[in-house]
Motif scaffolding. Structure first.
Motif, PDB file in Angstrom:
ATOM      1  N   VAL A 219       8.079 168.699  23.110  1.00  0.00           N
ATOM      2  CA  VAL A 219       8.595 169.130  21.809  1.00  0.00           C
ATOM      3  C   VAL A 219       9.788 170.063  21.992  1.00  0.00           C
ATOM      4  N   LEU A 220       9.676 171.016  22.917  1.00  0.00           N
ATOM      5  CA  LEU A 220      10.789 171.943  23.148  1.00  0.00           C
ATOM      6  C   LEU A 220      12.017 171.202  23.665  1.00  0.00           C
ATOM      7  N   GLY A 221      11.787 170.183  24.491  1.00  0.00           N
ATOM      8  CA  GLY A 221      12.906 169.394  24.984  1.00  0.00           C
ATOM      9  C   GLY A 221      13.653 168.709  23.861  1.00  0.00           C
ATOM     10  N   CYS A 222      12.901 168.187  22.886  1.00  0.00           N
ATOM     11  CA  CYS A 222      13.526 167.557  21.717  1.00  0.00           C
ATOM     12  C   CYS A 222      14.268 168.585  20.881  1.00  0.00           C
ATOM     13  N   VAL A 223      13.633 169.737  20.686  1.00  0.00           N
ATOM     14  CA  VAL A 223      14.259 170.806  19.892  1.00  0.00           C
ATOM     15  C   VAL A 223      15.545 171.268  20.570  1.00  0.00           C
ATOM     16  N   ALA A 224      15.515 171.361  21.902  1.00  0.00           N
ATOM     17  CA  ALA A 224      16.700 171.803  22.640  1.00  0.00           C
ATOM     18  C   ALA A 224      17.871 170.851  22.472  1.00  0.00           C
ATOM     19  N   SER A 225      17.578 169.573  22.220  1.00  0.00           N
ATOM     20  CA  SER A 225      18.651 168.591  22.033  1.00  0.00           C
ATOM     21  C   SER A 225      19.142 168.554  20.595  1.00  0.00           C
ATOM     22  N   GLY A 226      18.561 169.417  19.737  1.00  0.00           N
ATOM     23  CA  GLY A 226      18.999 169.496  18.349  1.00  0.00           C
ATOM     24  C   GLY A 226      18.174 168.673  17.385  1.00  0.00           C
ATOM     25  N   ALA A 227      17.064 168.108  17.855  1.00  0.00           N
ATOM     26  CA  ALA A 227      16.243 167.253  17.001  1.00  0.00           C
ATOM     27  C   ALA A 227      15.465 168.085  15.986  1.00  0.00           C
ATOM     28  N   THR A 228      15.330 167.549  14.789  1.00  0.00           N
ATOM     29  CA  THR A 228      14.454 168.153  13.792  1.00  0.00           C
ATOM     30  C   THR A 228      13.011 167.814  14.130  1.00  0.00           C
ATOM     31  N   ASN A 229      12.072 168.438  13.417  1.00  0.00           N
ATOM     32  CA  ASN A 229      10.664 168.117  13.649  1.00  0.00           C
ATOM     33  C   ASN A 229      10.385 166.649  13.375  1.00  0.00           C
ATOM     34  N   ALA A 230      10.998 166.110  12.336  1.00  0.00           N
ATOM     35  CA  ALA A 230      10.775 164.708  11.983  1.00  0.00           C
ATOM     36  C   ALA A 230      11.311 163.780  13.074  1.00  0.00           C
ATOM     37  N   THR A 231      12.506 164.107  13.604  1.00  0.00           N
ATOM     38  CA  THR A 231      13.090 163.289  14.667  1.00  0.00           C
ATOM     39  C   THR A 231      12.265 163.391  15.941  1.00  0.00           C
ATOM     40  N   ALA A 232      11.816 164.607  16.276  1.00  0.00           N
ATOM     41  CA  ALA A 232      10.973 164.799  17.459  1.00  0.00           C
ATOM     42  C   ALA A 232       9.675 164.009  17.322  1.00  0.00           C
ATOM     43  N   ALA A 233       9.106 164.013  16.124  1.00  0.00           N
ATOM     44  CA  ALA A 233       7.869 163.272  15.889  1.00  0.00           C
ATOM     45  C   ALA A 233       8.073 161.780  16.119  1.00  0.00           C
ATOM     46  N   GLU A 234       9.216 161.268  15.653  1.00  0.00           N
ATOM     47  CA  GLU A 234       9.513 159.839  15.828  1.00  0.00           C
ATOM     48  C   GLU A 234       9.700 159.498  17.305  1.00  0.00           C
ATOM     49  N   ARG A 235      10.411 160.353  18.026  1.00  0.00           N
ATOM     50  CA  ARG A 235      10.653 160.094  19.456  1.00  0.00           C
ATOM     51  C   ARG A 235       9.358 160.118  20.258  1.00  0.00           C
ATOM     52  N   LEU A 236       8.480 161.056  19.921  1.00  0.00           N
ATOM     53  CA  LEU A 236       7.273 161.280  20.716  1.00  0.00           C
ATOM     54  C   LEU A 236       6.066 160.508  20.212  1.00  0.00           C
ATOM     55  N   GLY A 237       6.214 159.823  19.081  1.00  0.00           N
ATOM     56  CA  GLY A 237       5.094 159.079  18.525  1.00  0.00           C
ATOM     57  C   GLY A 237       4.015 159.986  17.969  1.00  0.00           C
ATOM     58  N   LEU A 238       4.420 161.131  17.416  1.00  0.00           N
ATOM     59  CA  LEU A 238       3.484 162.104  16.852  1.00  0.00           C
ATOM     60  C   LEU A 238       3.733 162.278  15.360  1.00  0.00           C
ATOM     61  N   ARG A 239       2.807 162.939  14.692  1.00  0.00           N
ATOM     62  CA  ARG A 239       3.011 163.307  13.287  1.00  0.00           C
ATOM     63  C   ARG A 239       3.852 164.583  13.226  1.00  0.00           C
ATOM     64  N   PRO A 240       4.690 164.739  12.202  1.00  0.00           N
ATOM     65  CA  PRO A 240       5.492 165.960  12.090  1.00  0.00           C
ATOM     66  C   PRO A 240       4.649 167.231  12.121  1.00  0.00           C
ATOM     67  N   GLU A 241       3.461 167.184  11.514  1.00  0.00           N
ATOM     68  CA  GLU A 241       2.578 168.358  11.522  1.00  0.00           C
ATOM     69  C   GLU A 241       2.132 168.710  12.932  1.00  0.00           C
ATOM     70  N   THR A 242       1.912 167.664  13.752  1.00  0.00           N
ATOM     71  CA  THR A 242       1.501 167.892  15.137  1.00  0.00           C
ATOM     72  C   THR A 242       2.633 168.521  15.928  1.00  0.00           C
ATOM     73  N   VAL A 243       3.858 168.043  15.676  1.00  0.00           N
ATOM     74  CA  VAL A 243       5.024 168.628  16.339  1.00  0.00           C
ATOM     75  C   VAL A 243       5.136 170.106  15.992  1.00  0.00           C
ATOM     76  N   LYS A 244       4.947 170.437  14.712  1.00  0.00           N
ATOM     77  CA  LYS A 244       5.003 171.845  14.282  1.00  0.00           C
ATOM     78  C   LYS A 244       3.970 172.681  15.017  1.00  0.00           C
ATOM     79  N   ALA A 245       2.770 172.124  15.177  1.00  0.00           N
ATOM     80  CA  ALA A 245       1.695 172.866  15.845  1.00  0.00           C
ATOM     81  C   ALA A 245       2.047 173.138  17.300  1.00  0.00           C
ATOM     82  N   TYR A 246       2.577 172.131  18.005  1.00  0.00           N
ATOM     83  CA  TYR A 246       2.980 172.330  19.400  1.00  0.00           C
ATOM     84  C   TYR A 246       4.110 173.350  19.496  1.00  0.00           C
ATOM     85  N   LEU A 247       5.052 173.277  18.552  1.00  0.00           N
ATOM     86  CA  LEU A 247       6.183 174.200  18.579  1.00  0.00           C
ATOM     87  C   LEU A 247       5.714 175.632  18.332  1.00  0.00           C
TER      88      LEU A 247
END
Length: 273
Positions: A219-247
Motif C-alpha cells: 500500500v505504501l509503495g502505491c501511495v509513494a507513486s501518487g496512487a489514490t486509495n481507490a487506485t491502490a485498491a484496484e492495483r492490489l485487488g483489495l477493497r478501498p476500505e482495506t487499503v485505508k486500514a493498511y495505510l
C-alpha cells in the motif's frame, strides 16, 4: 507449466499431460519439456513445429485441437507417430498458450484409449492453459519493469528523475506480487523489490525497530507513486476500505500523521526506495 499440467490431469481425469514453451518465436517451434503421468521419456525434448502433428496444428490455428485416435487421424500430419506410439497414446487434446495474440506454448492431455474427449475435458484443458498465460503475462511485466531500473552508465550518478523511475517501478512490482501463484517467481520478484530499497539518501538500511507487513509495504509503495486509495485498491485487488486500514496501520507504526509523512519515514527507514 508443472502446476498447469497437474491441474489438467486432476480436473480432466486424463492420465497423461505434457507441454512446453516456445524456444524461438520466429520459427514457431517448441520442445516438450514437462511430462506428468508419462510411462516413458519418448515425448521429452520432442520439437514441435507449427503445422506439424496435432500440436503444430493447434499452434498454427491458435485454438484447441483434439483427435479421438491419434494414429488413425486424417486431419493432422504424422511426424511424431513414433513418440506417440511409444507412450501408447490414442485420444489427445492440444491447447495453445496464447499471450497478446501470440502462441507461447502448448499443453497436451491424453488417454491410452480411443475415446471421444467431451466439452468438460476441453474446457478444463483450456482453463489450465489460461493459468500459464497469466503467469507469462506477469513474468513479462516483471521483467519489463526490472529492465527499467537497470544501472546507470559507468561513472554516471543516479539523478532525481532516475530515482523517481525506481520508486514507480518498485510500487508496480509490489502490486504484481499478489497476482503470482508460482512461489519461486513471487519470491524472485520480492527479492528484486528488496534490492531497489533503500533510497539514495539511506546508505545503510536500518528500520529503527519498525516492521511493516508485506501488504502495508504494498500500500505504501502505491501511495509513494501518487496512487489514490481507490487506485491502490484496484492495483492490489483489495477493497478501498482495506487499503485505508493498511495505510492507517503503517502510519501508526511509522509515527506519521499524513500519507506523505508515512512515505518519507518509510524511505528514511530503508523500507522504500
Amino acid at each position: 507449466m508443472r502446476a498447469a499440467l497437474l491441474r489438467l490431469r486432476r480436473t480432466t481425469g486424463l492420465p497423461v499431460a505434457f507441454g512446453g514453451l516456445l524456444t524461438d518465436g520466429r520459427q514457431q517451434q517448441l520442445r516438450i519439456a514437462e511430462l506428468n503421468g508419462a510411462a516413458t521419456g519418448a515425448l521429452r525434448g520432442l520439437a514441435i513445429c507449427a503445422g506439424n502433428g496435432l500440436g503444430g496444428k493447434s499452434m498454427a490455428l491458435a485454438r484447441p485441437c483434439a483427435v479421438t485416435d491419434y494414429p488413425a487421424a486424417r486431419h493432422i500430419s504424422h511426424e511424431y507417430d513414433a513418440a506417440v506410439a511409444s507412450e501408447g497414446l490414442r485420444s489427445v487434446v492440444a491447447v495453445p498458450v496464447v499471450v497478446r495474440r501470440r502462441v507461447r506454448g502448448l499443453l497436451y492431455g491424453a488417454l491410452r484409449r480411443p475415446l471421444v474427449l467431451g466439452d468438460r475435458v476441453l474446457d478444463a484443458a483450456v482453463a489450465a492453459a489460461r493459468d500459464v498465460e497469466q503467469a507469462l503475462v506477469v513474468r513479462d511485466e516483471m521483467r519489463q519493469l526490472l529492465a527499467m531500473t537497470g544501472p546507470p552508465a559507468t561513472g554516471d550518478a543516479v539523478g532525481p528523475r532516475d530515482w523517481e523511475t525506481v520508486r514507480e517501478v518498485h510500487g508496480e512490482l509490489r502490486a504484481l506480487a499478489p497476482r503470482i501463484t508460482d512461489r519461486a517467481l513471487r519470491e524472485e520478484l520480492l527479492a528484486a523489490c528488496a534490492r531497489l530499497a533503500p533510497g539514495p539518501s539511506t546508505p545503510a538500511p536500518t528500520t529503527g525497530g519498525v516492521s511493516l507487513t508485506p501488504r502495508e509495504l504494498d500500500v505504501l509503495g502505491c501511495v509513494a507513486s501518487g496512487a489514490t486509495n481507490a487506485t491502490a485498491a484496484e492495483r492490489l485487488g483489495l477493497r478501498p476500505e482495506t487499503v485505508k486500514a493498511y495505510l492507517r496501520s503503517a502510519m501508526r507504526k511509522l509515527g506519521a500523521r499524513t500519507r506523505l509523512e508515512a512515505v518519507v519515514a518509510a524511505r528514511r527507514a530503508g523500507l522504500l526506495p
